[in-house]
Design an enzyme around this catalytic site. Structure first.
Site, PDB file in Angstrom:
ATOM      1  N   GLU A 166       0.823  -1.219   0.000  1.00 38.65           N
ATOM      2  CA  GLU A 166       0.000   0.000   0.000  1.00 38.65           C
ATOM      3  C   GLU A 166       0.852   1.262   0.000  1.00 38.65           C
ATOM      4  O   GLU A 166       0.975   1.970   1.004  1.00 38.65           O
ATOM      5  CB  GLU A 166      -0.973  -0.016   1.185  1.00 38.65           C
ATOM      6  CG  GLU A 166      -1.929  -1.194   1.122  1.00 38.65           C
ATOM      7  CD  GLU A 166      -2.990  -1.188   2.223  1.00 38.65           C
ATOM      8  OE1 GLU A 166      -2.866  -0.381   3.150  1.00 38.65           O
ATOM      9  OE2 GLU A 166      -3.917  -1.994   2.150  1.00 38.65           O
ATOM     10  N   GLU A 350      -5.909  -8.055  -0.189  1.00 38.41           N
ATOM     11  CA  GLU A 350      -6.589  -7.748   1.078  1.00 38.41           C
ATOM     12  C   GLU A 350      -8.033  -7.367   0.800  1.00 38.41           C
ATOM     13  O   GLU A 350      -8.309  -6.548  -0.078  1.00 38.41           O
ATOM     14  CB  GLU A 350      -5.950  -6.549   1.806  1.00 38.41           C
ATOM     15  CG  GLU A 350      -4.655  -6.845   2.484  1.00 38.41           C
ATOM     16  CD  GLU A 350      -4.120  -5.640   3.269  1.00 38.41           C
ATOM     17  OE1 GLU A 350      -4.920  -4.775   3.686  1.00 38.41           O
ATOM     18  OE2 GLU A 350      -2.894  -5.584   3.434  1.00 38.41           O
TER      19      GLU A 350
HETATM   20  O1  IFM Z   1      -4.756  -3.359   8.848  1.00 36.78           O
HETATM   21  C1  IFM Z   1      -4.603  -2.762   7.609  1.00 36.78           C
HETATM   22  C2  IFM Z   1      -3.429  -3.365   6.867  1.00 36.78           C
HETATM   23  O2  IFM Z   1      -2.242  -3.233   7.593  1.00 36.78           O
HETATM   24  C3  IFM Z   1      -3.237  -2.695   5.540  1.00 36.78           C
HETATM   25  N1  IFM Z   1      -4.460  -2.611   4.789  1.00 36.78           N
HETATM   26  C4  IFM Z   1      -5.643  -2.177   5.461  1.00 36.78           C
HETATM   27  C5  IFM Z   1      -5.841  -2.937   6.755  1.00 36.78           C
HETATM   28  C6  IFM Z   1      -7.114  -2.464   7.457  1.00 36.78           C
HETATM   29  O3  IFM Z   1      -7.044  -1.115   7.765  1.00 36.78           O
END
Ligand code: IFM
Length: 439
Positions: A166, A350
């Site tokens: 990210e 994710e």
């Molecule tokens: O917990 C985070 C993760 O570390 C990165 N992506 C989003 C998740 C939820 O906020």
């Protein structure tokens, strides 16, 4: 209810975590990170909580890998902590740290789980933060050096490697909005971090390729930008959000340029010579990871760039206050495929939701998460039906963990963690996935 057979043969299911969020950073000789410093500064993190113990995965990793295997997951997306491997960020290696990741990867392979490794998921060593961290161009070579050390030990057994998780969060969220470590709110710092994180991705990708590591990917987070109204001002504000949040990174990787709107807004702050770095930044990757959670409703306001605010939307929300909007996942899978990554394999790296889950009589009845996942799985199936080369789906997260500035309150896990006893309790969503993956 979803089942494995709804997806093409060979489609992979996994669960995701990150080092600082689960391991327990006070164990095993790990060096200090900017998240330890950020959390120790009053007002930054809810209850000033940090990752010192987290889920104690450092000591309970075998139990956690057993849960991944027993859930029927094909792969596990985890990350390594730079400061656990190199406590000062450069120089001396912490042998115990490398040993930990070595046995963790072997543990996955022994259980038939494919290891998908993220090299950096946000815990910059404090010693490098002292030198300016992501604002310093040298971070690209520091990161590549760390990647070489880690992959020199693990590279023969890793299934797929992601460079930086990210990039928007590492740069914009942390250096413009100040919400994550290092908590800076400065357009110049943000512009530099945005460019250097891209350069670090490309530099490490080239270094790993040179040592024979393959299957390297980039992982970005995407948020759907919904204009608050049909006014030209709101439409332009949403396009600006879309460019600095979603398109900046994709365009850099795949088109070797940044969106015009962002160049116009940030050109005075980007580091000298930024235009010359795109051959490194655009080093071809083997796959693309899509992290997706929600949308934002964007309204134009008077004021300095980016001159907008987010307003509350009407849809049901998760514990984070994030609207549940699976259409956004379909939108970004389509867009990545058609506008950016072409025929490269895509993974949802994710997706998931936070919910105030409670253990009652030994059970956690998180039906809302089962429904959330079902709706997002439907979006993924639709994308596949349209020809998007989506090859796998990783749920965030395997277990409740340290949700950064929001501490331990926001529960994203398929497995409940009691942060007093550290007991793990599989939730109904874990059991539903287990049944689906066995079907
Ligand atoms: O917990 C985070 C993760 O570390 C990165 N992506 C989003 C998740 C939820 O906020």
């Amino acid at each position: 209810m979803y089942k494995r057979s709804d997806f093409p043969d060979g489609f992979l299911f996994g669960a995701s975590t990150a080092a600082y969020q689960i391991e327990g950073h006070s164990f095993g000789g790990a060096g200090r990170t900017h998240w330890d410093d950020f959390a120790a500064t009053p007002g930054n993190v809810v209850r000033a909580e940090d990752g010192a113990v987290a889920c104690d995965h450092y000591h309970r990793w075998e139990e956690d890998l057993d849960l991944i295997r027993d859930g029927g997951f094909d792969a596990y997306r985890f990350s390594a902590s730079w400061a656990r491997v190199l406590p000062e960020g450069r120089g001396a290696v912490n042998a115990e740290g490398l040993d930990f990741y070595d046995k963790l990867v072997d543990g996955m392979l022994e259980r038939g789980i494919k290891p998908m490794l993220t090299l950096y998921h946000w815990e910059l060593p404090s010693a490098l933060a002292d030198l300016g961290g992501w604002r310093n161009r040298d971070v690209a070579s520091w990161f590549a050096d760390y990647a070489e050390v880690l992959m020199g030990r693990l590279g023969d057994r890793i299934w797929k490697t992601a460079t930086i998780n990210e990039l928007w969060c590492v740069s914009f969220l942390s250096h413009f909005l100040g919400i994550h470590a290092p908590g800076v709110r400065d357009i110049r710092a943000a512009a530099r971090a945005m460019h250097h994180v891209m350069l670090a991705h490309g530099t490490a990708t080239q270094a790993l390729r040179a040592m024979g590591v393959g299957d390297i990917g980039a992982v970005c987070n995407f948020t759907y930008a919904q204009p608050a109204s049909g006014s030209p001002e709101d439409i332009e504000a949403a396009a600006t959000f879309d460019d600095y949040y979603n398109n900046f990174f994709m365009s850099g990787f795949f088109h070797k340029k940044y969106p015009e709107r962002i160049v116009t807004a940030m050109k005075d702050h980007l580091p000298a010579g930024w235009q010359d770095d795109f051959d490194v930044i655009g080093t071809p990757v083997d796959w693309l990871g899509v992290n997706y959670y929600t949308r934002e409703i964007i309204k134009a306001v008077d004021g300095p760039w980016p001159a907008h605010t987010s307003i509350e939307g009407p849809l049901p929300k998760t514990q984070m206050g994030w609207e549940i909007y699976p259409e956004g996942l379909l939108h970004f899978l389509r867009r990545c495929h058609t506008d950016y990554s072409g025929d490269l394999p895509l993974y949802v790296t994710e997706n998931g939701m936070a919910n105030p889950d409670l253990v009652i009589d030994g059970k956690v009845d998180d039906v809302v998460r089962i429904d959330y996942l079902a709706r997002h799985f439907d979006a993924a199936k639709q994308a596949i039906a349209e020809g998007v080369p989506l090859e796998g789906y990783f749920v965030w997260s395997l277990m409740d963990n340290y949700e950064w500035a929001l501490g331990y309150e926001k529960r994203f896990g398929l497995i409940h963690v009691d942060f007093d006893t550290l007991q793990r309790t599989p939730k109904a969503s874990y059991l539903a996935l287990q049944a689906a993956l066995a079907s």
